[in-house]
Design a protein around this motif. Structure first.
Motif, PDB file in Angstrom:
ATOM      1  N   LEU A 147      -5.418   4.506   2.608  1.00 41.51           N
ATOM      2  CA  LEU A 147      -4.434   3.574   2.085  1.00 41.51           C
ATOM      3  C   LEU A 147      -4.874   3.132   0.690  1.00 41.51           C
ATOM      4  CD1 LEU A 147      -3.968   1.495   5.323  1.00 41.51           C
ATOM      5  CD2 LEU A 147      -2.134   2.721   4.148  1.00 41.51           C
ATOM      6  N   PHE A 153       0.596  -5.075   9.505  1.00 39.55           N
ATOM      7  CA  PHE A 153       1.398  -4.141   8.737  1.00 39.55           C
ATOM      8  C   PHE A 153       2.851  -4.126   9.178  1.00 39.55           C
ATOM      9  CE2 PHE A 153      -1.572  -1.708   6.163  1.00 39.55           C
ATOM     10  CZ  PHE A 153      -2.787  -2.032   6.735  1.00 39.55           C
ATOM     11  N   GLY A 154       3.728  -3.885   8.198  1.00 42.67           N
ATOM     12  CA  GLY A 154       5.108  -3.539   8.509  1.00 42.67           C
ATOM     13  C   GLY A 154       5.173  -2.120   9.026  1.00 42.67           C
ATOM     14  N   GLU A 155       6.368  -1.699   9.425  1.00 37.29           N
ATOM     15  CA  GLU A 155       6.537  -0.398  10.056  1.00 37.29           C
ATOM     16  C   GLU A 155       6.539   0.748   9.062  1.00 37.29           C
ATOM     17  OE1 GLU A 155       9.338  -1.536  13.802  1.00 37.29           O
ATOM     18  OE2 GLU A 155      10.026  -2.085  11.807  1.00 37.29           O
ATOM     19  N   TYR A 197       0.844  -1.187   0.000  1.00 35.05           N
ATOM     20  CA  TYR A 197       0.000   0.000   0.000  1.00 35.05           C
ATOM     21  C   TYR A 197       0.885   1.246   0.000  1.00 35.05           C
ATOM     22  CZ  TYR A 197      -4.218  -2.566   1.536  1.00 35.05           C
ATOM     23  OH  TYR A 197      -5.303  -3.406   1.631  1.00 35.05           O
ATOM     24  N   THR A 257     -10.188 -13.669   9.211  1.00 36.91           N
ATOM     25  CA  THR A 257     -11.169 -12.634   8.878  1.00 36.91           C
ATOM     26  C   THR A 257     -10.663 -11.701   7.789  1.00 36.91           C
ATOM     27  OG1 THR A 257     -10.287 -11.164  10.569  1.00 36.91           O
ATOM     28  CG2 THR A 257     -12.101 -12.626  11.215  1.00 36.91           C
ATOM     29  N   GLY A 258      -9.386 -11.734   7.549  1.00 32.37           N
ATOM     30  CA  GLY A 258      -8.799 -10.792   6.596  1.00 32.37           C
ATOM     31  C   GLY A 258      -8.036  -9.696   7.281  1.00 32.37           C
ATOM     32  N   GLU A 259      -7.909  -9.795   8.615  1.00 40.25           N
ATOM     33  CA  GLU A 259      -7.154  -8.790   9.362  1.00 40.25           C
ATOM     34  C   GLU A 259      -5.753  -8.670   8.785  1.00 40.25           C
ATOM     35  OE1 GLU A 259      -6.654  -9.745  13.474  1.00 40.25           O
ATOM     36  OE2 GLU A 259      -5.075  -8.240  13.758  1.00 40.25           O
ATOM     37  N   LEU A 260      -5.336  -7.446   8.544  1.00 42.50           N
ATOM     38  CA  LEU A 260      -4.010  -7.177   8.005  1.00 42.50           C
ATOM     39  C   LEU A 260      -3.024  -6.875   9.121  1.00 42.50           C
ATOM     40  CD1 LEU A 260      -4.826  -4.867   4.948  1.00 42.50           C
ATOM     41  CD2 LEU A 260      -4.251  -7.280   4.919  1.00 42.50           C
ATOM     42  N   PHE A 271       3.536   0.884   2.853  1.00 38.13           N
ATOM     43  CA  PHE A 271       3.352  -0.179   3.831  1.00 38.13           C
ATOM     44  C   PHE A 271       3.201  -1.525   3.147  1.00 38.13           C
ATOM     45  CE2 PHE A 271       3.044   1.943   7.817  1.00 38.13           C
ATOM     46  CZ  PHE A 271       2.466   3.173   7.588  1.00 38.13           C
ATOM     47  N   TYR A 325      -0.973  -6.956  -4.838  1.00 43.46           N
ATOM     48  CA  TYR A 325      -1.132  -7.950  -3.814  1.00 43.46           C
ATOM     49  C   TYR A 325      -0.876  -9.331  -4.388  1.00 43.46           C
ATOM     50  CZ  TYR A 325      -5.910  -8.562  -5.683  1.00 43.46           C
ATOM     51  OH  TYR A 325      -7.004  -8.777  -6.499  1.00 43.46           O
TER      52      TYR A 325
END
Lengths: 113, 109
Positions: A43, A104-106, A35, A99-102, A90, A48
């Motif tokens: 975002l 994230f990297g920093e 993103y 559930t599709g919860e993402l 990101f 993907y």
């Protein structure tokens, strides 16, 4: 150590240069995302991947390319950087059965002069 | 087109309660997320709603009404560390995640 690691964290480059942002994860997730985030905008999805051989364009893929070298690694390339690609980038991962919860990297802050 | 609307910015007082609203128009619905994002940092997961009603998790609660295309995030007993942006995101019929622009919450002492 972070579960989703991005390198570099900060990068300043010049117009026309090739840039690669790398992402690696230890979560064992199949799904990986790139993103970009700009002030005042949500975002926006660049690319993907749901598997090593799977690459899909997001809403703003022009000017970018990706490589899924392994399940744990997903790289984003800017072949010829331009100033309007200055943004916070990101990488994120998600489990295929969840559930599709993402997660994230920093983030990688890229400035193109 | 697909759209998610949130207020751009809100201000609240430490110790108070604040409600951040999110309305959405998407092609289908398969769930709604709220994420918290401190300035310059990665978003972190707060809540997930897929059925109508209220989900409570400590000081944070999230509500969903699918018929109205509406959700809110309720933050109680506000602390200074709650100063952040709050992002609403909807999973559409193609299982793509559509993001709102986020609500910047400013907490004043």
């Amino acid at each position: 150590d972070a579960d989703v690691t991005q390198t570099p964290r900060n990068r300043i480059t010049k117009t026309g240069k090739r840039i690669m942002l790398e992402c690696s994860q230890t979560k064992g997730h199949d799904r990986m995302y790139w993103y970009r985030q700009d002030p005042g905008l949500g975002l926006r999805l660049i690319y993907y991947s749901f598997d090593v051989k799977d690459i899909n364009k997001g809403e703003i893929s022009d000017g970018y390319s990706v490589s899924r070298q392994a399940q744990a690694k997903f790289s984003l390339s800017l072949e010829s950087a331009i100033p309007n690609q200055t943004a916070l980038y990101f990488c994120a991962t998600a489990g295929s059965g969840d559930t599709g919860e993402l997660f994230f990297g920093e983030g990688s802050r890229l400035t193109v002069l | 087109g697909q759209n998610i609307d949130q207020p751009t910015e809100m201000t609240a007082t430490e110790g108070a309660i604040v409600q951040i609203n999110c309305t959405y128009q998407t092609s289908g619905f398969n769930g709604l997320f709220w994420y918290q994002q401190h300035a310059g940092e990665a978003p972190t997961f707060l809540s997930y709603n897929v059925l109508d009603g209220l989900e409570e998790k400590g000081r944070f609660s999230s509500f969903l009404s699918r018929s109205k295309g509406y959700s809110y995030l309720l933050l109680k007993e506000l602390q200074m560390k709650d100063s952040a942006s709050y992002l609403c995101a909807v999973i559409d019929s193609n299982y793509q995640l559509i993001w709102g622009a986020g609500t910047k919450l400013i907490i004043k002492p």
